[in-house]
Design an enzyme around this catalytic site. Sequence first.
Site, mmCIF file in Angstrom:
data_model
loop_
_atom_site.group_PDB
_atom_site.id
_atom_site.type_symbol
_atom_site.label_atom_id
_atom_site.label_comp_id
_atom_site.label_asym_id
_atom_site.label_seq_id
_atom_site.Cartn_x
_atom_site.Cartn_y
_atom_site.Cartn_z
ATOM 1 N N HIS A 1 5.234 1.841 -1.187
ATOM 2 C CA HIS A 1 4.830 2.383 0.118
ATOM 3 C C HIS A 1 3.347 2.730 0.053
ATOM 4 O O HIS A 1 2.808 3.073 -1.011
ATOM 5 C CB HIS A 1 5.674 3.638 0.392
ATOM 6 C CG HIS A 1 5.546 4.195 1.770
ATOM 7 N ND1 HIS A 1 4.467 4.954 2.177
ATOM 8 C CD2 HIS A 1 6.377 4.145 2.839
ATOM 9 C CE1 HIS A 1 4.654 5.340 3.423
ATOM 10 N NE2 HIS A 1 5.797 4.856 3.854
ATOM 11 N N ASP B 1 8.605 7.906 -6.793
ATOM 12 C CA ASP B 1 8.749 8.187 -5.360
ATOM 13 C C ASP B 1 10.244 8.115 -5.051
ATOM 14 O O ASP B 1 10.831 7.038 -4.993
ATOM 15 C CB ASP B 1 7.960 7.152 -4.563
ATOM 16 C CG ASP B 1 8.196 7.243 -3.067
ATOM 17 O OD1 ASP B 1 8.986 8.103 -2.620
ATOM 18 O OD2 ASP B 1 7.607 6.424 -2.335
ATOM 19 N N GLN C 1 13.679 7.365 -0.955
ATOM 20 C CA GLN C 1 14.847 6.574 -0.576
ATOM 21 C C GLN C 1 15.982 6.702 -1.589
ATOM 22 O O GLN C 1 17.090 6.219 -1.321
ATOM 23 C CB GLN C 1 14.460 5.102 -0.419
ATOM 24 C CG GLN C 1 13.384 4.833 0.600
ATOM 25 C CD GLN C 1 13.786 5.229 2.012
ATOM 26 O OE1 GLN C 1 14.963 5.308 2.340
ATOM 27 N NE2 GLN C 1 12.798 5.490 2.853
ATOM 28 N N LYS D 1 14.073 12.590 5.188
ATOM 29 C CA LYS D 1 14.912 11.464 4.778
ATOM 30 C C LYS D 1 16.297 11.953 4.344
ATOM 31 O O LYS D 1 17.235 11.166 4.254
ATOM 32 C CB LYS D 1 14.283 10.716 3.603
ATOM 33 C CG LYS D 1 12.809 10.386 3.740
ATOM 34 C CD LYS D 1 12.558 9.183 4.589
ATOM 35 C CE LYS D 1 11.080 8.762 4.460
ATOM 36 N NZ LYS D 1 10.742 7.651 5.332
ATOM 37 N N CYS E 1 5.003 0.322 6.330
ATOM 38 C CA CYS E 1 3.993 0.961 5.462
ATOM 39 C C CYS E 1 4.006 0.329 4.070
ATOM 40 O O CYS E 1 3.900 1.024 3.054
ATOM 41 C CB CYS E 1 4.217 2.471 5.364
ATOM 42 S SG CYS E 1 3.941 3.356 6.910
#
Length: 409
Positions: free
Chosen positions: A124, A201, A204, A227, A364
Amino acid sequence: MNAPAVMTRDLRADFPGLVTPDGAPWHYLDTAATSQKPRGVIDAMARALGEDYATVHRGVYSRSADMTLAYEAARRRIADFVGAQEAEIVFTRGATEAINLVANSWGRANLKPGDRIMLSQLEHHSNIVPWQMVAEHTGAVIDVAPLTDDHRIDLDAAEGILTERHKLVAFAHVSNVLGSVLDARRAAAMAHKVGAKLLLDGCQAVPHMPVDVAALGCDFYVFSAHKLYGPTGIGALWAPHALLESMPPWEGGGAMIDRVTFEKTTYNSAPQRFEAGTPAITEAIAFGAAADYVSNVGLSAMLASEAELVTRLRRELTAMNDVTVFGPADSAGIVSFAIDGIHPHDLGTILDEANVAIRAGHHCAQPLMDYLGVPATARASFGLYSTQEDVDALLEGIARTRKIFGKRH
């Protein structure tokens, strides 16, 4: 933490946003962008904004003390959710700010000319741009790990690139476009073998699977509340407390200080040294409520349910000879695809007419789009409230779109 559970009730009833203004079902397939919020999270935030509201950490009156306890209790809930300790969780405005925090604090203090940072092709923008900025400031150099044929980060190739000049590896735990899941433990072992830190990261990953940061072996882990069925404007950075204590503050103001004089200022210990100013009090409390909600549902049950939806949708799309489906077969709650001759934006617009919401664009992740050779993809992403009826509606909408564009197959 995150004990398995069986999804035995209709969770959609908990989410007031999953209906249209006229009361029809809204088939929301854009959870990877931001999740809908359950009533319990909305109510927790409303109470914090209303009858419970006061500032934290400063007031000597009882309501301020109570709100301080609630705010710090939320930190403990988030820590427990990812297998961490309370003092290892820094509240941020989201994962983007968390990555910028690491880049501007740890990065600027530890990187020097000739040092190297490794990213991957699927990151991202929020896990690319902060490192470009810190590299420009420090003289560090960025390397990019390629992808495998099934669109995972190629750890074999990455291991061949890594040298002792690498000081940081920053990878997505789960791709926001492809849904591909990183072998995080192997990535950590590879990074540590050459003396580098690993940042993951987790935006997700945290909403889809149990995460234990200590077991993963990473050095930094970032994720966002919105999220995870929580509010916008808040997220978290995890790092071992000793590592946080070694990092200088990157923003100055109230709450992050020990003592201020015009001659010298001393700083609070971590995590408070990274939380300058009045914090996102109500958002933190709602963040904690969201973690509780997800824990009660059970991440293992959620993962199994979403896997069924992914498997079915990929099977149906792959059967269409003019559709390209990206990412691995076991993607985590995300299916990205492209239909020959139909721009994703056109597909998204026509689907919206049937109350089906997908994401269309570069997500993104423009370097990834360049790698895939497409300007954009259509992305359907699932959450704990997603059902087979959502997939039915999406497939019906795709069939209608194909008819509009004169396609027979």
